[in-house]
Write an enzyme that holds these catalytic residues in place. Structure first.
Site, short mmCIF file in Angstrom:
data_model
loop_
_atom_site.label_atom_id
_atom_site.label_comp_id
_atom_site.label_asym_id
_atom_site.label_seq_id
_atom_site.Cartn_x
_atom_site.Cartn_y
_atom_site.Cartn_z
N ASN A 10 60.74 -7.73 60.98
CA ASN A 10 62.03 -8.41 61.14
C ASN A 10 62.46 -8.46 62.61
OD1 ASN A 10 64.32 -9.77 60.35
ND2 ASN A 10 65.45 -7.93 59.74
N GLU A 36 56.91 -11.63 60.66
CA GLU A 36 58.25 -11.92 61.19
C GLU A 36 58.45 -11.28 62.58
OE1 GLU A 36 62.42 -12.85 59.07
OE2 GLU A 36 61.27 -11.32 58.02
N ASP A 147 53.79 -10.07 53.70
CA ASP A 147 55.02 -10.24 52.93
C ASP A 147 54.87 -11.50 52.08
OD1 ASP A 147 57.56 -10.71 51.95
OD2 ASP A 147 58.54 -10.78 53.90
N ASN A 149 56.90 -12.29 49.61
CA ASN A 149 58.22 -12.72 49.14
C ASN A 149 58.24 -13.00 47.64
OD1 ASN A 149 60.56 -12.75 50.89
ND2 ASN A 149 59.40 -14.08 52.27
N HIS A 244 62.32 -4.03 55.76
CA HIS A 244 61.10 -3.70 55.03
C HIS A 244 60.61 -2.34 55.49
CE1 HIS A 244 59.93 -7.89 53.57
NE2 HIS A 244 60.91 -8.16 54.41
#
Length: 253
Positions: A10, A36, A147, A149, A244
């Site tokens: 992130n 990310e 990830d 999602n 995360h």
């Protein structure tokens, strides 16, 4: 033993400020896959990672401060491939693949559909294109991490009933995951651990992480040819540089 970590951080610059480098020194994976990163390579100091012995490979999004994936590896790859040859997806920097001597790693950051119908449709397009992309690799020794999602089953989400219409737990997304696994892949964590309350992402709202109200949306998926090589697959939920946490895979290659 080969140690591979996957981690949606992130924002790599924010994670560095929160102590990512010191954690990496101690943990010392052979390969770390970041999702990310939210930065171009020129916006953070790659030498911090190179000084730890990593070769650095990034696929940033065209849009500043958005998406992006990277693989940092102590093992030299034979080949580096960015994207899936689908321009509208590839401009978001969602896939990078490294081929090593006897296995490959794909690091992927699947789109979120939480912002509305347009992005949910984009997510479903990504799922179809990703399935097409990995189909030709499925019989090779490959680790697909990142990830996704998507929570695959009710055990993977803290409240499956109230989230049954939420992006990330929609029936069509979960069905895609089932079909993906049936194509010839293994969810390495669930191969070793069938316990509930194991999550990899928590909302920043409502003190969700402290209450462990989370979702398991980060995975190490392995081709079946690596099934016998799995030594450990675990969730490092105590590590906190992001919303995360990292996930760890150890293979006897």
């Amino acid at each position: 033993m080969t140690k591979i970590i996957s981690y949606n951080i992130n924002g790599i610059r924010a994670a560095i400020r929160k102590g990512l480098i010191d954690w990496l020194k101690v943990t010392s994976p052979d390969i770390i896959c970041f999702q990310e990163i939210k930065a171009f390579e020129t916006q953070f100091d790659l030498n911090m990672f190179k000084n730890l012995g990593y070769k650095t490979f990034c696929n940033s999004a065209e849009k500043p401060g958005y998406s992006g994936v990277a693989i940092f590896s102590k093992i030299s790859p034979n080949k580096i491939t960015t994207g899936m040859n689908v321009p509208e997806i590839d401009k978001e920097g969602r896939v990078i693949k490294l081929d090593f001597e006897n296995f490959s790693v794909i690091n992927s950051y699947f789109p979120s559909g939480t912002s509305g119908e347009v992005r949910q449709a984009f997510k479903m397009k990504f799922l179809k294109e990703f399935e097409n992309y990995v189909h030709s690799f499925k019989d090779n020794p490959i680790v697909i991490c990142g990830d996704f999602n998507i929570c695959h089953k009710p055990i993977d989400i803290h409240n499956p009933v109230s989230n049954k219409n939420s992006s990330g737990f929609l029936p069509e997304e979960r069905q895609w995951m089932t079909e993906f696994l049936e194509m010839g892949f293994i969810d390495s964590f669930r191969k070793l651990n069938n316990e509930p309350h194991n999550y990899t992402w928590w909302s920043y709202r409502a003190n969700s992480r402290n209450k462990n109200l989370g979702w398991r949306i980060d995975y190490h998926m392995l081709s079946k040819s690596l099934n016998s090589k799995i030594v450990r697959s675990s969730i490092l939920s105590e590590v906190k540089h992001s919303d995360h946490c990292p996930i760890l895979l150890e293979l006897n290659l």
